[in-house]
Design a protein around this motif. Structure first.
Motif, PDB file in Angstrom:
ATOM      1  N   GLY A  30       0.943  -1.462   0.039  1.00 39.25           N
ATOM      2  CA  GLY A  30      -0.016   0.034  -0.045  1.00 39.25           C
ATOM      3  C   GLY A  30       1.112   1.392  -0.342  1.00 39.25           C
ATOM      4  N   ILE A  31       0.764   2.213  -0.193  1.00 33.66           N
ATOM      5  CA  ILE A  31       1.232   3.514  -1.192  1.00 33.66           C
ATOM      6  C   ILE A  31       0.141   4.206  -0.605  1.00 33.66           C
ATOM      7  N   THR A  32       0.354   5.376   0.853  1.00 39.78           N
ATOM      8  CA  THR A  32      -0.693   6.180   0.570  1.00 39.78           C
ATOM      9  C   THR A  32      -0.014   7.451   1.741  1.00 39.78           C
ATOM     10  N   GLY A  33      -1.225   8.292   1.935  1.00 43.33           N
ATOM     11  CA  GLY A  33      -0.183   9.664   2.674  1.00 43.33           C
ATOM     12  C   GLY A  33      -1.495  10.597   1.996  1.00 43.33           C
ATOM     13  N   LEU A  34      -1.526  11.877   2.720  1.00 42.80           N
ATOM     14  CA  LEU A  34      -1.991  12.898   2.801  1.00 42.80           C
ATOM     15  C   LEU A  34      -2.484  13.523   0.830  1.00 42.80           C
ATOM     16  N   SER A  35      -3.335  14.332   0.575  1.00 41.72           N
ATOM     17  CA  SER A  35      -3.082  14.931  -0.668  1.00 41.72           C
ATOM     18  C   SER A  35      -1.960  15.358  -0.928  1.00 41.72           C
ATOM     19  N   ARG A  36      -0.695  15.412  -1.675  1.00 41.94           N
ATOM     20  CA  ARG A  36       0.342  16.102  -2.198  1.00 41.94           C
ATOM     21  C   ARG A  36       1.246  15.542  -1.533  1.00 41.94           C
ATOM     22  N   ALA A  37       1.521  14.258  -0.415  1.00 40.63           N
ATOM     23  CA  ALA A  37       2.134  13.796  -0.208  1.00 40.63           C
ATOM     24  C   ALA A  37       4.020  13.597  -0.611  1.00 40.63           C
ATOM     25  N   GLY A  38       3.488  13.168  -2.177  1.00 37.36           N
ATOM     26  CA  GLY A  38       4.087  12.154  -2.906  1.00 37.36           C
ATOM     27  C   GLY A  38       4.179  11.261  -3.470  1.00 37.36           C
ATOM     28  N   LYS A  39       2.826  10.963  -3.289  1.00 38.84           N
ATOM     29  CA  LYS A  39       2.265   9.209  -3.453  1.00 38.84           C
ATOM     30  C   LYS A  39       2.545   8.690  -4.905  1.00 38.84           C
ATOM     31  N   THR A  40       1.831   9.435  -5.870  1.00 31.97           N
ATOM     32  CA  THR A  40       2.422   9.407  -7.856  1.00 31.97           C
ATOM     33  C   THR A  40       3.467   9.393  -7.901  1.00 31.97           C
ATOM     34  N   VAL A  41       4.257  10.988  -7.606  1.00 28.55           N
ATOM     35  CA  VAL A  41       5.887  10.478  -7.846  1.00 28.55           C
ATOM     36  C   VAL A  41       6.539   9.194  -7.379  1.00 28.55           C
ATOM     37  N   PHE A 268     -14.278   0.076   1.134  1.00 24.55           N
ATOM     38  CA  PHE A 268     -12.517  -0.115   1.730  1.00 24.55           C
ATOM     39  C   PHE A 268     -12.180  -0.587   2.183  1.00 24.55           C
ATOM     40  N   PHE A 269     -12.056  -0.737   3.642  1.00 23.28           N
ATOM     41  CA  PHE A 269     -11.233  -0.983   4.794  1.00 23.28           C
ATOM     42  C   PHE A 269     -11.304  -2.509   4.295  1.00 23.28           C
ATOM     43  N   ARG A 270     -12.519  -2.944   3.990  1.00 18.63           N
ATOM     44  CA  ARG A 270     -12.975  -5.022   3.375  1.00 18.63           C
ATOM     45  C   ARG A 270     -12.196  -5.023   2.104  1.00 18.63           C
ATOM     46  N   ASP A 271     -11.836  -4.307   1.753  1.00 15.60           N
ATOM     47  CA  ASP A 271     -12.009  -4.808  -0.065  1.00 15.60           C
ATOM     48  C   ASP A 271     -10.458  -4.714  -0.117  1.00 15.60           C
ATOM     49  N   HIS A 272      -9.811  -3.581   0.104  1.00  8.46           N
ATOM     50  CA  HIS A 272      -8.544  -3.066  -0.364  1.00  8.46           C
ATOM     51  C   HIS A 272      -7.915  -2.668   0.815  1.00  8.46           C
ATOM     52  N   PHE A 273      -8.214  -2.082   2.242  1.00 11.25           N
ATOM     53  CA  PHE A 273      -7.190  -1.987   2.726  1.00 11.25           C
ATOM     54  C   PHE A 273      -6.897  -2.972   3.987  1.00 11.25           C
ATOM     55  N   SER A 274      -7.729  -4.039   3.469  1.00  9.84           N
ATOM     56  CA  SER A 274      -8.057  -5.419   4.836  1.00  9.84           C
ATOM     57  C   SER A 274      -6.181  -6.357   3.718  1.00  9.84           C
ATOM     58  N   ARG A 275      -6.369  -5.821   2.836  1.00 11.31           N
ATOM     59  CA  ARG A 275      -5.207  -7.035   1.831  1.00 11.31           C
ATOM     60  C   ARG A 275      -4.107  -6.267   2.113  1.00 11.31           C
ATOM     61  N   LEU A 276      -3.872  -5.639   2.081  1.00  8.71           N
ATOM     62  CA  LEU A 276      -2.560  -4.872   1.996  1.00  8.71           C
ATOM     63  C   LEU A 276      -1.437  -5.697   3.139  1.00  8.71           C
ATOM     64  N   ASP A 277      -0.253  -6.071   2.396  1.00  8.21           N
ATOM     65  CA  ASP A 277       0.520  -6.655   3.600  1.00  8.21           C
ATOM     66  C   ASP A 277       1.839  -6.018   3.621  1.00  8.21           C
ATOM     67  N   ARG A 278       1.908  -5.126   3.026  1.00 12.98           N
ATOM     68  CA  ARG A 278       3.211  -3.773   3.559  1.00 12.98           C
ATOM     69  C   ARG A 278       2.209  -2.456   2.888  1.00 12.98           C
ATOM     70  N   GLN A 279       3.304  -1.495   3.699  1.00  8.26           N
ATOM     71  CA  GLN A 279       2.771   0.152   3.818  1.00  8.26           C
ATOM     72  C   GLN A 279       3.875   0.989   3.858  1.00  8.26           C
ATOM     73  N   ILE A 280       3.746   1.936   3.012  1.00  8.00           N
ATOM     74  CA  ILE A 280       4.318   3.204   3.184  1.00  8.00           C
ATOM     75  C   ILE A 280       3.693   4.211   3.387  1.00  8.00           C
ATOM     76  N   VAL A 281       3.489   4.961   4.067  1.00  9.13           N
ATOM     77  CA  VAL A 281       2.811   6.138   4.610  1.00  9.13           C
ATOM     78  C   VAL A 281       3.757   7.385   4.771  1.00  9.13           C
ATOM     79  N   LEU A 282       3.301   8.165   2.843  1.00  9.40           N
ATOM     80  CA  LEU A 282       3.649   9.150   3.068  1.00  9.40           C
ATOM     81  C   LEU A 282       3.558  10.784   3.245  1.00  9.40           C
ATOM     82  N   VAL A 283       4.447  11.800   3.557  1.00 13.87           N
ATOM     83  CA  VAL A 283       4.875  12.490   4.992  1.00 13.87           C
ATOM     84  C   VAL A 283       5.162  12.919   4.203  1.00 13.87           C
ATOM     85  N   ASP A 284       4.266  14.961   4.499  1.00 12.82           N
ATOM     86  CA  ASP A 284       5.224  15.934   3.693  1.00 12.82           C
ATOM     87  C   ASP A 284       5.438  17.114   5.129  1.00 12.82           C
TER      88      ASP A 284
END
Ligand code: GDP
Length: 482
Positions: A30-41, A268-284
């Motif tokens: 999973g790649i997440t972070g608030l808007s403009r944190a840098g996920k797409t980049v 969202f939590f059931r179908d996507h979030f719960s299936r993640l193995d690893r996570q990076i949280v990007l923070v500006d």
């Protein structure tokens, strides 16, 4: 096999391919972070570096030459949009412009072929690993806080935040609208829509407030994805006076809030979030540091909410949905290329401090957590500039076309040197006073153009420069390629 007709052979081979595919282990990152944190980049740079033999000395499989092949493959989930890697590369690499940011969930599959580092693994044959990258807005994680709160409780919370002073103009408008509303107001679609719009404007104003940068649920009000204008996001908190009466506006709002929880948050939590193995949280983190202590405290609070999402034990229904657990989480402060390299460790220390506070609050246990200061794309170079008799550490970059710094407008082709200033050595200091990330006006407004590709040491490849992207990769998937 030689007796088979072409068609039959093709069918056999396809089946064999499928079977191999099913047998190939996969990691969902999973790649997440608030808007403009840098996920797409981040995702674009990660994939580009893997596909084109980027400089990744700390990513062991690549550095030791064991990574023999990387390719893009069709993703496993047909119902999720594909991460538009090609369009993003076209922007970032070919046009040297920043790609369009994440607005909803998207997925991309990479298949990595590698030689195992262990004797046993080597004799087992060549290894393959599917790396499924799942990009989603961090705003959606904030909705976790709604799961154990009914409409009345959530309304109370949301309205109580309106008492914070001074209020932004948009927030004041929403508060005035609530005050004018008679407690017995009847159900009315136009009124529901008007209040939802005012409420959304209030949430967005809080998010943009340079002092606070506060992020509050419902997440789809900040980042609606494909729900823009849907009744599912057409509700707002109200001043409540007891149980809402039938046919009242309050009852209508309560019903929609419940629908939001049932049809948006849980799936969202059931179908996507719960299936993640690893996570990076990007923070500006730099943006928050630049704004000062209120924004830093808010960032710490939001990190706490994010941590709580990865600790499903407390929320029994979420715990029961989760069949696999995230066992590694990396919190990464992005855009470290805005600092001189001396400060990368300081940025990391500050983030570690924020995460430690947040994890203590969420009494976090379970996954291995690490922090890093990274730049998925390094848009600057380091330099030392003489000013008078002094030698000052500087960064050199090309401001974006049209960028205005100190009254001057740039054309997108001119390099400038900036003095980024120093972060405090004591991470605790950022809770007390603004971190002097830069002289006022320097970093906050400098948006540098993405860099040109750099030649690999062997001179054969052209790759995107980065800072510590390889370290992040090693932590996130290195063990799966051992
Ligand atoms: P998202 O909303 O999380 O998808 O954020 P993006 O990936 O679109 O990044 C938002 C903006 O932050 C970009 O347009 C860039 O201006 C900036 N940015 C993101 N990552 C980097 C980086 O590694 N270096 C620099 N210099 N800027 C970055």
């Amino acid at each position: 096999l030689s007796n088979l007709t072409g068609d039959a052979r093709l069918a056999m081979e396809t089946l064999a391919g499928r079977a191999r595919d099913l047998a190939t282990p996969s990691v969902r990152l999973g790649i997440t972070g608030l808007s403009r944190a840098g996920k797409t980049v981040f995702i674009t740079a990660l994939v580009h570096n893997l596909l084109h033999g980027g400089r990744l000395p700390l990513f062991q499989a690549a550095a030791s030459g064991r990574l023999s092949g990387v390719r893009l493959d069709p993703q496993p989930d047909d119902a999720v949009p594909r991460f538009d890697y090609e369009a993003h590369v076209d922007a970032l690499v070919d046009r040297r412009l920043w790609p369009a940011s994440t607005r909803m969930i998207a997925e991309l599959r990479l298949t990595l072929s590698y030689e195992s580092a262990t004797f046993l693994g080597r004799n087992f044959g060549r290894g393959r690993l599917h790396l499924d990258l799942v990009d989603y807005p961090g705003e959606w994680l904030l909705d976790l806080a709604l799961l154990d709160r009914d409409y009345a409780a959530w309304s109370r919370d949301a309205v109580s935040r309106l008492t914070a002073q001074p209020l932004a103009e948009a927030s004041q408008r929403f508060l005035d609208a609530l005050k004018e509303l008679p407690p017995s107001a009847a159900e009315n679609e136009a009124e529901a829509r008007r209040l939802a719009e005012l409420f959304t404007a209030h949430l967005r104003a809080r998010r943009a407030d340079p002092e606070a940068l506060a992020a509050e649920p419902p997440g789809r009000f900040l980042m609606p994805g494909d729900l823009e204008g849907s009744p599912l996001v057409t509700f707002a908190p109200l001043f409540l006076d007891g149980e809402p009466a039938r046919g009242s506006l309050a009852a209508m709002m309560a019903r929609r809030y419940e629908s939001y929880r049932t049809h948006v948050v849980r799936p969202f939590f059931r179908d996507h979030f719960s299936r993640l193995d690893r996570q990076i949280v990007l923070v500006d983190a730099l943006a928050a540091l630049d704004r000062g202590p209120a924004a830093v405290h808010e960032l710490e609070r939001v990190l706490g909410e994010v941590m709580a999402a990865f600790r499903p034990g407390k929320l029994s229904w979420l715990g029961s949905l989760i069949d696999r657990r995230v066992d590694r989480i990396l919190f990464a402060a992005t855009k470290a290329d805005h600092l001189h390299h001396r400060d990368h460790d300081r940025l990391e220390a500050i983030l570690a401090r924020l995460v430690a506070g947040a994890s203590a609050r969420a009494s976090f246990a379970g996954a291995t957590v690490d922090v890093a200061a990274i730049a998925a794309v390094r848009a600057t170079r380091q330099a030392v500039v003489r000013r008078g008799g002094e030698r000052l550490p500087a960064i050199i970059g090309t401001p974006m076309p049209g960028e205005r710094i100190d009254g001057e407008t740039y054309d997108g082709d001119t390099e400038i040197a900036l003095f980024p200033g120093d972060l405090p050595a004591d991470p605790a200091a950022v809770f007390e006073a603004p971190a002097s990330v830069a002289p006022p006006g320097d970093l906050r407004f400098a948006r540098f153009r993405p860099p040109r590709l750099e030649r690999t040491p062997d001179g054969l490849g052209l790759v995107l420069p980065h800072i510590r992207l390889d370290r992040a990769l090693q932590f996130l998937i290195g063990d799966r390629l051992a």
